[in-house]
Design a protein around this motif. Structure first.
Motif, short mmCIF file in Angstrom:
data_model
loop_
_atom_site.label_atom_id
_atom_site.label_comp_id
_atom_site.label_asym_id
_atom_site.label_seq_id
_atom_site.Cartn_x
_atom_site.Cartn_y
_atom_site.Cartn_z
N ASP A 23 -64.05 93.13 -23.60
CA ASP A 23 -65.07 94.03 -23.05
C ASP A 23 -66.49 93.51 -23.23
O ASP A 23 -67.29 93.55 -22.29
N SER B 186 -66.48 96.07 -17.55
CA SER B 186 -65.45 96.37 -18.53
C SER B 186 -64.11 95.82 -18.06
O SER B 186 -63.92 95.53 -16.88
N CYS B 187 -63.19 95.70 -19.02
CA CYS B 187 -61.85 95.22 -18.71
C CYS B 187 -61.01 96.38 -18.21
O CYS B 187 -60.99 97.45 -18.82
N GLU B 188 -60.32 96.17 -17.11
CA GLU B 188 -59.47 97.21 -16.52
C GLU B 188 -58.06 96.66 -16.36
O GLU B 188 -57.87 95.47 -16.15
N SER C 211 -55.24 92.39 -17.91
CA SER C 211 -56.58 92.92 -18.00
C SER C 211 -57.54 92.04 -17.21
O SER C 211 -57.56 90.82 -17.36
N TYR D 189 -69.54 96.81 -12.38
CA TYR D 189 -69.85 98.09 -11.74
C TYR D 189 -71.28 98.10 -11.22
O TYR D 189 -72.20 97.64 -11.89
#
Length: 80
Positions: free
Chosen positions: A47, A65-67, A72, A77
């Motif tokens: 992250d 962020s890691c999704e 991952s 954004y």
């Protein structure tokens, strides 16, 4: 006696309406964020690294962020 009580309630209601309208007009509208994968990060997603990479490499990015659960992936954004 009833006249002064009625004036008190009228003033109280007016003050209450002023406070409520002030509260409504000072609310900040939260910006909606849209995400897209960051293709420049080749290492495993962490992250803090993802956030820094999005902010540094993508000029319009406001966060990162890691999704994902199994794989991952770093997402950057932006304000929509």
């Amino acid at each position: 006696m009833t006249s002064s009580l009625s004036k008190f309630y009228t003033i109280f209601i007016l003050i209450l309406l002023c406070l409520v309208s002030l509260l409504i007009f000072t609310w900040e509208v939260e910006a909606k964020l849209c995400g897209k994968p960051n293709r420049t990060l080749s290492s495993p997603c962490i992250d803090s690294v993802c956030y820094a990479k999005c902010i540094d490499s993508d000029l319009d990015a406001v966060s990162g962020s890691c999704e994902g659960f199994f794989t991952s992936e770093c997402f950057c954004y932006y304000e929509c």
